[in-house]
Design a protein around this motif. Sequence first.
Motif, PDB file in Angstrom:
ATOM      1  N   GLY A   1       0.712  -1.058   0.005  1.00 37.37           N
ATOM      2  CA  GLY A   1      -0.014   0.118   0.073  1.00 37.37           C
ATOM      3  C   GLY A   1       0.878   1.104   0.024  1.00 37.37           C
ATOM      4  N   SER A   2       0.571   2.192  -0.802  1.00 31.13           N
ATOM      5  CA  SER A   2       1.140   3.694  -0.464  1.00 31.13           C
ATOM      6  C   SER A   2       0.344   4.563  -0.294  1.00 31.13           C
ATOM      7  N   GLY A   3       1.127   5.853  -0.124  1.00 33.77           N
ATOM      8  CA  GLY A   3       0.630   6.985   0.338  1.00 33.77           C
ATOM      9  C   GLY A   3       1.061   8.288  -0.433  1.00 33.77           C
ATOM     10  N   SER A   4       0.766   9.524   0.227  1.00 34.91           N
ATOM     11  CA  SER A   4       0.976  10.804  -0.361  1.00 34.91           C
ATOM     12  C   SER A   4       0.684  10.803  -1.656  1.00 34.91           C
ATOM     13  N   LYS A   5       1.164  10.963  -2.543  1.00 37.30           N
ATOM     14  CA  LYS A   5       0.489  11.423  -3.954  1.00 37.30           C
ATOM     15  C   LYS A   5      -0.125  10.242  -4.529  1.00 37.30           C
ATOM     16  N   HIS A   6       0.528   8.966  -4.493  1.00 36.91           N
ATOM     17  CA  HIS A   6      -0.167   7.538  -5.149  1.00 36.91           C
ATOM     18  C   HIS A   6      -0.731   6.873  -4.073  1.00 36.91           C
ATOM     19  N   LYS A   7      -2.060   7.092  -3.975  1.00 34.57           N
ATOM     20  CA  LYS A   7      -2.652   6.173  -2.798  1.00 34.57           C
ATOM     21  C   LYS A   7      -3.279   5.088  -3.723  1.00 34.57           C
ATOM     22  N   GLU A   8      -2.538   3.847  -3.292  1.00 33.02           N
ATOM     23  CA  GLU A   8      -2.722   2.842  -4.311  1.00 33.02           C
ATOM     24  C   GLU A   8      -2.499   1.286  -3.098  1.00 33.02           C
ATOM     25  N   LEU A   9      -3.105   0.437  -3.888  1.00 33.58           N
ATOM     26  CA  LEU A   9      -2.943  -1.158  -3.266  1.00 33.58           C
ATOM     27  C   LEU A   9      -2.172  -1.729  -4.556  1.00 33.58           C
ATOM     28  N   VAL A  10      -1.088  -2.300  -4.308  1.00 33.70           N
ATOM     29  CA  VAL A  10      -0.508  -3.099  -5.861  1.00 33.70           C
ATOM     30  C   VAL A  10      -0.268  -4.582  -5.154  1.00 33.70           C
ATOM     31  N   LEU A  11      -0.708  -5.413  -6.183  1.00 29.26           N
ATOM     32  CA  LEU A  11      -0.481  -6.776  -5.995  1.00 29.26           C
ATOM     33  C   LEU A  11       0.754  -7.163  -6.792  1.00 29.26           C
ATOM     34  N   TRP A  12       1.656  -7.799  -6.036  1.00 26.12           N
ATOM     35  CA  TRP A  12       2.988  -8.362  -6.460  1.00 26.12           C
ATOM     36  C   TRP A  12       3.319  -9.721  -6.411  1.00 26.12           C
ATOM     37  N   THR A  13       4.111 -10.149  -7.426  1.00 32.22           N
ATOM     38  CA  THR A  13       4.418 -11.743  -7.295  1.00 32.22           C
ATOM     39  C   THR A  13       5.718 -11.743  -7.307  1.00 32.22           C
ATOM     40  N   THR A  14       6.472 -12.720  -6.701  1.00 35.68           N
ATOM     41  CA  THR A  14       7.727 -13.175  -6.649  1.00 35.68           C
ATOM     42  C   THR A  14       7.987 -14.528  -6.646  1.00 35.68           C
ATOM     43  N   GLY A  15       9.099 -15.172  -7.417  1.00 33.54           N
ATOM     44  CA  GLY A  15       9.219 -16.762  -7.179  1.00 33.54           C
ATOM     45  C   GLY A  15       9.582 -17.072  -5.970  1.00 33.54           C
TER      46      GLY A  15
ATOM     47  N   LEU B   1       4.842  -6.687 -10.946  1.00 26.86           N
ATOM     48  CA  LEU B   1       3.432  -6.004 -10.717  1.00 26.86           C
ATOM     49  C   LEU B   1       2.460  -6.986 -11.459  1.00 26.86           C
ATOM     50  N   VAL B   2       1.397  -7.159 -10.564  1.00 30.66           N
ATOM     51  CA  VAL B   2       0.437  -8.121 -11.063  1.00 30.66           C
ATOM     52  C   VAL B   2      -1.067  -7.323 -11.380  1.00 30.66           C
ATOM     53  N   ALA B   3      -1.474  -6.633 -10.306  1.00 32.47           N
ATOM     54  CA  ALA B   3      -2.544  -5.860 -10.477  1.00 32.47           C
ATOM     55  C   ALA B   3      -2.365  -4.523  -9.477  1.00 32.47           C
ATOM     56  N   LYS B   4      -3.191  -3.596  -9.901  1.00 32.60           N
ATOM     57  CA  LYS B   4      -3.162  -2.453  -8.646  1.00 32.60           C
ATOM     58  C   LYS B   4      -4.509  -1.751  -8.768  1.00 32.60           C
ATOM     59  N   THR B   5      -4.969  -0.891  -7.491  1.00 28.64           N
ATOM     60  CA  THR B   5      -6.062  -0.214  -7.668  1.00 28.64           C
ATOM     61  C   THR B   5      -5.987   1.149  -6.777  1.00 28.64           C
ATOM     62  N   SER B   6      -6.769   2.038  -7.038  1.00 27.42           N
ATOM     63  CA  SER B   6      -6.568   3.260  -6.331  1.00 27.42           C
ATOM     64  C   SER B   6      -7.209   2.775  -4.800  1.00 27.42           C
ATOM     65  N   HIS B   7      -6.802   3.720  -4.025  1.00 28.85           N
ATOM     66  CA  HIS B   7      -7.282   3.546  -2.491  1.00 28.85           C
ATOM     67  C   HIS B   7      -7.642   4.777  -1.963  1.00 28.85           C
ATOM     68  N   ASP B   8      -8.704   4.615  -1.262  1.00 32.37           N
ATOM     69  CA  ASP B   8      -9.367   6.007  -0.777  1.00 32.37           C
ATOM     70  C   ASP B   8      -8.829   6.232   0.649  1.00 32.37           C
ATOM     71  N   GLY B   9      -7.641   7.224   0.388  1.00 31.10           N
ATOM     72  CA  GLY B   9      -6.620   7.847   1.369  1.00 31.10           C
ATOM     73  C   GLY B   9      -5.369   6.743   1.391  1.00 31.10           C
ATOM     74  N   ASP B  10      -4.277   7.410   2.106  1.00 29.75           N
ATOM     75  CA  ASP B  10      -3.259   6.830   2.448  1.00 29.75           C
ATOM     76  C   ASP B  10      -3.585   5.233   2.906  1.00 29.75           C
ATOM     77  N   VAL B  11      -2.588   4.335   2.562  1.00 28.05           N
ATOM     78  CA  VAL B  11      -2.871   2.928   3.054  1.00 28.05           C
ATOM     79  C   VAL B  11      -2.115   2.880   4.307  1.00 28.05           C
TER      80      VAL B  11
END
Lengths: 360, 692
Positions: free
Chosen positions: A37-51, A75-85
């Motif tokens: 989850g991110s905050g400040s300018k980019h309020k987003e949730l991002v789904l990641w994958t790793t081996g 990066l697999v998927a992302k979506t905006s979030h209402d506010g900083d995560v």
Amino acid sequence: MNSLQVQPVARTVTSVRWLPPRAGNAYTDTDLYFISGSGSKHKELVLWTTGNPDFKQLNDSDTDNAEESNVLASLVAKTSHDGDVHAIAAASSDTVATASSFGTISIYNIGYESECNLSLRESVTAHRFANGEPAVCTALSVQPTGAADAEVASCGEDGKLSYAPISRLDALQSHEVDSTVITGICWPTPTQLAISTRAGQVKLFDRRSPSEVSAVFVDPSQSYDFECITAHPSQSFRLVTGTNTGAVLLWDIRNPKQPTMEAFNVHQSNVWSVQFHPTDSSKIVSCSEDASLAITQWVAENNNSDSQNRGVRHLSSFFNALSINCFDICPFTRTSIIVAGSDSGNLLMEKSPASEFSMF
Amino acid sequence: MSRIKGVDKFVVEREKETALHLKPGVFPLGRQSEWAAQNRTLTFALHPLTAGVAVSVAGKVPRENISKDIKVYAPDERVYFCKTVAVSDARLPFANDTHAVFLAMQSIMGQDAEEVGVEGLLRMSALYREAMLQQVRMLQDGEQQQQKESEFVETEVEIFQSMHAIWHLLEIIYLTTNLPGLNTSVVPYYMEWLNFNFPAPLAEDGQRIADSARDADALNKNTELWPYLKKLALRGHMTTLANMLEQVAPAQDLSAPSARWARELARVSREMPLGTSDETTGSFNARWRRWSNETHDIATAIGSLFSDEKDDPPLRSLFRIAEILRGEVDVISEEGELWQDVLGAILLYSEPTAQADRLPTLAQVVLEQFQTDEFTQLDRALVALINHDLAEFLVYSNQIDNWLSAHTSDIMDHLGILEEWRSVFAVDPRAHFLHLLGEKYLSHQDLWHVGLDYFGQSKTLTGMSLVEESIVRMPLESDRKAQKMLDVCAKYGLSTAIDRIHRQLGRQKWQRGRLGAAIGHFARVGDRNAIGQICDQLWAEYLKSGKLTYGPIIDGVMAGGRLRHDRLQFLTQYRDFHESYKAGDFIAAGRLLLAILVDETAPLHAIPDLLVDAIPLLEGDSLVFSADDTFELMRCAEALTQSPLVKKSIDTAAADQMLPWSEESPATTRQDELGIFNVACARNLARSFVVL
């Protein structure tokens, strides 16, 4: 000081959480998923994958390629979030709860079908000040119960504790339990909650009488603010709090009237998150404003009771100068994988082989 | 490589300024005159720290001076915030990476600059360059993934390539060739710089020429071949030159002399001496003289043939190549497209052992043959750098990008070469450019901490005051961000800013009804007055509701006993008094009440209520107060009645009927209550004597 691998993601990472394996057993998952989850300018949730590093021998060539291209996770998927995560808690491999700077608790569903996606299922405002302004939801935690409908508990800058079943957020209950900011929350047992406060208190609550404090613990010898709290995975009487001075405090609350506390001064500045290592609970992992992660061996080895001489391993990266805000350790793999997020807009990762298992 | 010309650059910037407009606008498109006719104009204010502007609608003349009524529309009451300079998100990884290198450099140079020396700075410089190259790769990869060309990406790539070219040359002149104990020629480094930053001839051209030719004849017929070979010679790509000359030599169309001299030139190209680190300058010079004489002889020999066979173009080209190899300045100047090419070829073939301090002289010779008024910002910055004109260099660097001027001035300062140029500037150039960059970064939400570090690391009073003034104006969006801001203040020793932030937080929490948290913040800065006011608010709420609900607030802020304040002490003792009373422990309750009165922790306006609270204890079945205690109570009551301030407060309180029980018995006033208290004291005193 050991070095962390770095992947720039161009956003302030405020929260990160591994998702449980989809098949229910990591040994069948070649890909691991985590959510940031991110905050400040980019309020987003991002789904990641790793081996999955446990499969390294099988996929040697792929892993080498990934390391060469300096990609820790894709990066697999992302979506905006209402506010900083401000916090993420995984309820299952396809459901996560998030805490927002706008005081809301949200439940997101993760779809792994043909195209992975993150979709908001439900959201509720759980924290609000008396004057009507939304209060930051500082942390949340999912009840560690095997029951199908676990509860999510959250805390906020409004001094309230809120509870709601994950399946019905509208059944939210809130109780004002502190006059300052509640900075962290955890469930030592399925019926007990612990919170840490900015005034340097640990408070325990019984879920069955959620508005009443069952115990309060303070370190009278020092003036600390507590930034975070966590409970031992199997010994519910052991709690760890991180302080604003860079110390990690290990509490033993077996005797609530006379709790014992041990301090480890492992950081230079605020400790934002702390966890017992899920596969080796003799270690406490913490991250801090000083841009480092610390792995502290809290169980004395060779009868050495001097806490200052116990092992502390620091992890950092030259290219990460700002605060490490969050981290999570994958509990589903033999290889210890720590993923962390920072104010420098980086995902940081450390993979270390598990120590040899010995029963005696 | 296409580059922005100096004039174009300014035009672009001007266009950006004029293109700034509000969306949605404050008036409909094309109706500006109609809008303005109704006493409207736009007013703006620049943000004191960041590159932001606040725009709003204003009246041309005061409303009072207008006779007719003016309607007010909603758009007229809005304030619009715009950013005039924005840091692109694409720059975040670069900004963060170079910020880390910058901080590391300040740290190591602050500890022991002499020990770190040029080697340490060279390592840091390489990290800066790697960050620039990484940024170019990232931009180009992103463009490839989106499968479309973007003007923004092109501009950014151009800027970063320019910055890399400048930084790389700076590194060569001031670091690489200045390593202690080495007497290094600048030539190999200059050629490496030239071929890396201004790649020519392009490898793709060579591949295309080679692919198009099935055999030597086809190769010879390719019109691009000979210009390509001359470029290879200019750039010192001797192996490729030799290979291609050998490939073309067997061509049927080639005259016998041309074929022969092509082979000869291929041979000498392969034999060109290259300096090695373990070779002395004298030994290299001897080898070089032999090779140079040989190329001179070949050029003379081709030249004599060339005068006889004027219609043999390949021979003409071979002659030009031979002339380049022998370092003929006129030929090099004619063949070189860029001044950098010409300077490189002259260095390579005429002065292969030249030191960095020869560059200004040679550059002057070369630049005389170019029209400098057509130079780009990059050219001007490079020339200024070569000429060691650091003032001009920094100005041009700043025109290319703030980042470049800030970091070059910083590294120059660490090298100690900026000192003599300080007098040229009105302010310290390093601090000035670092502050400019800091301001730019502050305009991006994710880079506030980075921006503040650039202010703070300038290590000037201005820098510190910029940190202080910026940080106290930042929005306190969350408790965690406030902690981070306080941490920055502590790092730079800004105690005044810490106080101001705590006061802001205290007021914010107070407004939000978080009284405990507010007390905590005011306590950190020792604002006893504000704490007293909050305590009075808690006391007033108690008097109003009759419910003692402030207990958790007091407990929270006094946890660990880190906060000492009379009013808080009073509220705590009063809460404990109530608890003891409720529990039936009247002796303890009485002791607490007496302690509050004797210690004088209670505010004067609360004392009447405390005395009234004592009445049930004085009149109770068991004796709570001894004779001495009763005398103390009476003394307090006496002092109270003598205080004009309290007398007034008693009267006011009675008039306002502040007491909850006043409503139940309106006739009861504070005076009456005090009378009852006096009677109760007298009776208790009598009882205490009897008991004794």
